[in-house]
Design a protein around this motif. Sequence first.
Motif, short mmCIF file in Angstrom:
data_model
loop_
_atom_site.label_atom_id
_atom_site.label_comp_id
_atom_site.label_asym_id
_atom_site.label_seq_id
_atom_site.Cartn_x
_atom_site.Cartn_y
_atom_site.Cartn_z
N UNK A 15 -51.85 24.47 -34.16
CA UNK A 15 -52.62 23.22 -34.13
C UNK A 15 -53.09 22.82 -35.52
N UNK A 16 -53.54 23.83 -36.29
CA UNK A 16 -53.96 23.55 -37.65
C UNK A 16 -52.80 23.05 -38.49
N UNK A 17 -51.63 23.68 -38.31
CA UNK A 17 -50.44 23.25 -39.05
C UNK A 17 -50.04 21.83 -38.69
N UNK A 18 -50.04 21.52 -37.39
CA UNK A 18 -49.69 20.17 -36.96
C UNK A 18 -50.66 19.13 -37.50
N UNK A 19 -51.95 19.46 -37.47
CA UNK A 19 -52.96 18.53 -37.98
C UNK A 19 -52.72 18.23 -39.44
N UNK A 20 -52.47 19.30 -40.23
CA UNK A 20 -52.22 19.09 -41.65
C UNK A 20 -50.95 18.27 -41.89
N UNK A 21 -49.92 18.55 -41.11
CA UNK A 21 -48.68 17.79 -41.27
C UNK A 21 -48.88 16.32 -40.96
N UNK A 22 -49.61 16.05 -39.88
CA UNK A 22 -49.86 14.66 -39.51
C UNK A 22 -50.69 13.94 -40.56
N UNK A 23 -51.74 14.60 -41.03
CA UNK A 23 -52.60 13.98 -42.04
C UNK A 23 -51.85 13.78 -43.35
N UNK A 131 -48.74 21.77 -51.49
CA UNK A 131 -49.26 22.38 -50.27
C UNK A 131 -48.51 21.87 -49.04
N UNK A 132 -48.24 20.58 -49.00
CA UNK A 132 -47.49 20.03 -47.86
C UNK A 132 -46.10 20.65 -47.79
N UNK A 133 -45.47 20.84 -48.93
CA UNK A 133 -44.14 21.47 -48.96
C UNK A 133 -44.19 22.90 -48.45
N UNK A 134 -45.18 23.66 -48.91
CA UNK A 134 -45.31 25.06 -48.49
C UNK A 134 -45.58 25.18 -47.00
N UNK A 135 -46.37 24.27 -46.46
CA UNK A 135 -46.73 24.33 -45.04
C UNK A 135 -45.61 23.83 -44.13
N UNK A 136 -44.62 23.15 -44.70
CA UNK A 136 -43.50 22.67 -43.90
C UNK A 136 -42.26 23.55 -44.06
N UNK A 137 -42.23 24.37 -45.10
CA UNK A 137 -41.11 25.27 -45.33
C UNK A 137 -41.22 26.46 -44.37
N UNK A 138 -40.19 26.71 -43.53
CA UNK A 138 -40.27 27.83 -42.59
C UNK A 138 -40.56 29.18 -43.24
N UNK A 139 -40.15 29.36 -44.51
CA UNK A 139 -40.36 30.63 -45.19
C UNK A 139 -41.81 30.86 -45.58
N UNK A 140 -42.57 29.78 -45.74
CA UNK A 140 -43.95 29.92 -46.22
C UNK A 140 -44.98 29.31 -45.28
#
Length: 201
Positions: A15-23, A131-140
Amino acid sequence: MTRLARTADRLAIGSSTLTRRLLTGAAAWCARGRRNDLSGCKAVLGIIARVLLLLLGAYLVTRIVRALPWLLWLLSAVWLCAAWRATRNRPTNLPEEATEEAPVVGNGEALRARLLKLMGTGSAVHLRTVLAHLQQDPETAALTARWTIADLRSRLEAQGIPVHPKVKAPGGGPTRGVRREDLAPSPPAPQETSTEASTAA
């Protein structure tokens, strides 16, 4: 940790990941509305229009849910499924402490290479972009799901990468970021030669 606790933890992180991605996505979409060929208030009219569209969309969704309360159950189910999928690459057989030494943190050269790749032909990159790149990359994504800009900044500085308070880069106005000139590899430490070795040479 019990299975129920692991499930709850995974859903919370997802949920935290999705929220950050959406924002992050919404902020990036709004930022693209800026007109670089104009100046003053005219340049940001596109941003204002996009922000208003987002607010209007949120208002309409709220009105629809209030009129049809059962939709809330459907939206909740969709959100939980998306949160579960967002953390499907998160390791579950390792303790949290073991993930702290992931290459993105432990390997300074790999981190520098990642930053240079994000910059492309530019001279700098914003921390929010990194940060957005790191949180969307499956490796990180699993490691950085709960990171904030401050967390990223502290890890960059721990690797000897300076963070500047006002950096100009694509994706918005001046804000915290990293410059290309600071990513040059550190020179090797000079080797000390003993007096005896010099004499022998």
